[in-house]
Design a protein around this motif. Structure first.
Motif, short mmCIF file in Angstrom:
data_model
loop_
_atom_site.label_atom_id
_atom_site.label_comp_id
_atom_site.label_asym_id
_atom_site.label_seq_id
_atom_site.Cartn_x
_atom_site.Cartn_y
_atom_site.Cartn_z
N LEU A 48 0.83 -1.21 0.00
CA LEU A 48 0.00 0.00 0.00
C LEU A 48 0.86 1.25 0.00
O LEU A 48 1.95 1.27 0.58
CB LEU A 48 -0.89 0.00 1.26
N ASN A 49 0.36 2.31 -0.62
CA ASN A 49 1.00 3.63 -0.54
C ASN A 49 1.03 4.12 0.91
O ASN A 49 0.23 3.67 1.74
CB ASN A 49 0.17 4.66 -1.33
N ASP A 50 1.93 5.07 1.18
CA ASP A 50 2.01 5.65 2.52
C ASP A 50 0.71 6.37 2.89
O ASP A 50 0.36 6.48 4.06
CB ASP A 50 3.17 6.65 2.60
N LYS A 51 0.02 6.84 1.86
CA LYS A 51 -1.21 7.60 2.12
C LYS A 51 -2.38 6.72 2.57
O LYS A 51 -3.35 7.23 3.14
CB LYS A 51 -1.63 8.38 0.85
N VAL A 52 -2.26 5.41 2.30
CA VAL A 52 -3.35 4.49 2.68
C VAL A 52 -3.15 4.03 4.12
O VAL A 52 -2.05 3.62 4.50
CB VAL A 52 -3.38 3.26 1.75
N LYS A 53 -4.19 4.13 4.91
CA LYS A 53 -4.09 3.70 6.31
C LYS A 53 -4.62 2.27 6.46
O LYS A 53 -5.81 2.02 6.22
CB LYS A 53 -4.88 4.65 7.22
N LEU A 54 -3.73 1.37 6.86
CA LEU A 54 -4.12 -0.02 7.04
C LEU A 54 -4.85 -0.19 8.38
O LEU A 54 -4.31 0.16 9.43
CB LEU A 54 -2.86 -0.89 7.00
N ILE A 55 -6.05 -0.69 8.33
CA ILE A 55 -6.83 -0.92 9.56
C ILE A 55 -7.10 -2.42 9.63
O ILE A 55 -7.94 -2.95 8.90
CB ILE A 55 -8.18 -0.16 9.52
N LYS A 56 -6.40 -3.09 10.53
CA LYS A 56 -6.61 -4.55 10.63
C LYS A 56 -7.75 -4.83 11.60
O LYS A 56 -7.54 -5.43 12.66
CB LYS A 56 -5.32 -5.22 11.08
N GLU A 57 -8.91 -4.41 11.21
CA GLU A 57 -10.09 -4.64 12.05
C GLU A 57 -11.23 -5.13 11.19
O GLU A 57 -11.22 -4.94 9.98
CB GLU A 57 -10.50 -3.33 12.73
N LYS A 58 -12.17 -5.75 11.83
CA LYS A 58 -13.33 -6.25 11.11
C LYS A 58 -14.33 -5.11 10.89
O LYS A 58 -14.67 -4.39 11.82
CB LYS A 58 -14.00 -7.36 11.92
#
Lengths: 258, 258
Positions: free
Chosen positions: A149-159
């Motif tokens: 993912l780009n730095d601008k995308v925020k990864l949210i490891k949640e359901k």
């Protein structure tokens, strides 16, 4: 032949397959490659474009595949086994902030915050694309991976639990531990729910209802493989595919004679 | 797995097959060999015994395969596409001089004249067998071949037209140019008519009627392949075979739970 990448098929992950007559002790990847070689050899082009929507235009079908629109006189659906259940709020806000194609609808949310829930790696590319347009992009993967993912995308490891909003449109994605304020929620599924892909097809026990010639309930539409129901077997899918192809050709012949 | 020789299948004669996914530009013989290797590899025994008759015994089936009788709790019929029309007089004198298995019924006609009409080479062996028992054996082939027959067997290259007789039994085979006085007429077909193979199965447009799980109209009987109707395609036969096998296993599981 239009379809997403083969990464989303279960076949590729099968360590060994013994019940497709003619091949033994073969891995899913090798079988898929044998199938692809055959398809290429027959001069059939595979376009890796995911169909988002099919419109019945009366005497032809309009096929919306992201940035391209195709026209066809007959359609064979072979979308695989969709286990997808609709998310809470998904149906309610469909077209009002909920979409399935970031490439198509992303530009509508310029400089707005959006979320993308994805069942597979295809979503990563779409999230990166959105990050160039939108103010904020939350990526909620429903799979394990490296998440390119780009730095601008925020990864949210949640359901993702529910899409909420007001009477007009969605404005919030509720996750296990968060409330994400967003103007749009995109959902990338391995299999698009049939009802969303093409409207008005008769469904029986969650699968496309077909007759013994693989004709679906809508004239000109045929279906085969796991999307038509159990058993979920390669041999059945291939056999039904053969029947569906013959039926579609017969249908075209009859149309041309009119 | 019980069946006659593969010489009677059309597959062996196909010069090239391109529409069974995974194989391309393959001859029918090579495909058949690939299928046979697979079947052997899976430890499935093929017995080259032609089934003459199947009797429904209530909780099991009795399978009459020439000199052997087998018992089975469930049956999968995969007899292929039977084009056979009954001969004039055949049904009338069935069991009264007309039979389908020379090995089984031959001894009943010791020192009597008999005729054997055959659609394939299997008949030659049966004619030779009959020649050791019967006073006279007429062989009427319905195919081109080398006809490996004993000196005692009389080759009649004529079309059999009708079986005639009195009220009790058949006594004459009428051919294009001859009247053969015989006590029995044996008919060896590529495909035994379903109604003769197993009584009471529902037939639809000349094919075994099946539901989408490949279950025939009789409990415990499943069917697949060309005997269940068009299209006559390898892929369909293999796919339906896979479904029939799963259904039969499920049926057995349910029986065992009772």
């Amino acid at each position: 032949m239009l379809g997403g990448t083969e990464k989303v098929t279960g076949l590729m992950k099968a360590p060994q397959i013994d019940n497709y007559l003619g091949f033994m002790e073969i891995s899913g990847t090798d079988m898929l490659n044998a199938f692809k070689r055959h398809v290429e050899h027959m001069g059939i082009e595979i376009k890796h474009e995911k169909v988002q929507n099919i419109l019945n235009m009366g005497d032809y079908f309009g096929i919306n595949a992201g940035t391209n629109i195709y026209e066809a006189k007959t359609i064979i659906l072979a979308t695989g086994h969709g286990k997808a259940k609709y998310m809470h709020g998904e149906k309610e806000y469909l077209g009002k902030g909920v979409g399935y194609c970031a490439t198509c609808d992303g530009p509508l949310y310029k400089n707005k915050p959006v979320a993308l829930i994805s069942e597979n790696e295809e979503g990563e590319e779409e999230a990166n694309y959105l990050s160039e347009i939108c103010s904020e992009v939350y990526y909620l993967p429903m799979y394990q991976g490296n998440y390119k993912l780009n730095d601008k995308v925020k990864l949210i490891k949640e359901k993702a639990e529910a899409i909420e909003g007001n009477e007009m449109k969605a404005n919030l994605l509720r996750t296990t531990n968060n409330e994400l304020k967003v103007d749009a929620v995109f959902i990338v599924r391995n299999v698009i729910p049939i009802g969303q892909l093409i409207e008005g097809l008769e469904i029986e026990e969650g699968s496309i209802k077909i007759d013994k010639n693989m004709a679906a309930s809508m004239t000109g539409v045929f279906a085969c493989g796991d999307c038509t129901g159990k058993p979920y077997q390669i041999a059945k899918a291939v056999g039904d595919g053969s029947t569906a192809a013959l039926s579609a050709v017969k249908y075209l012949d009859l149309q041309n004679m009119k």
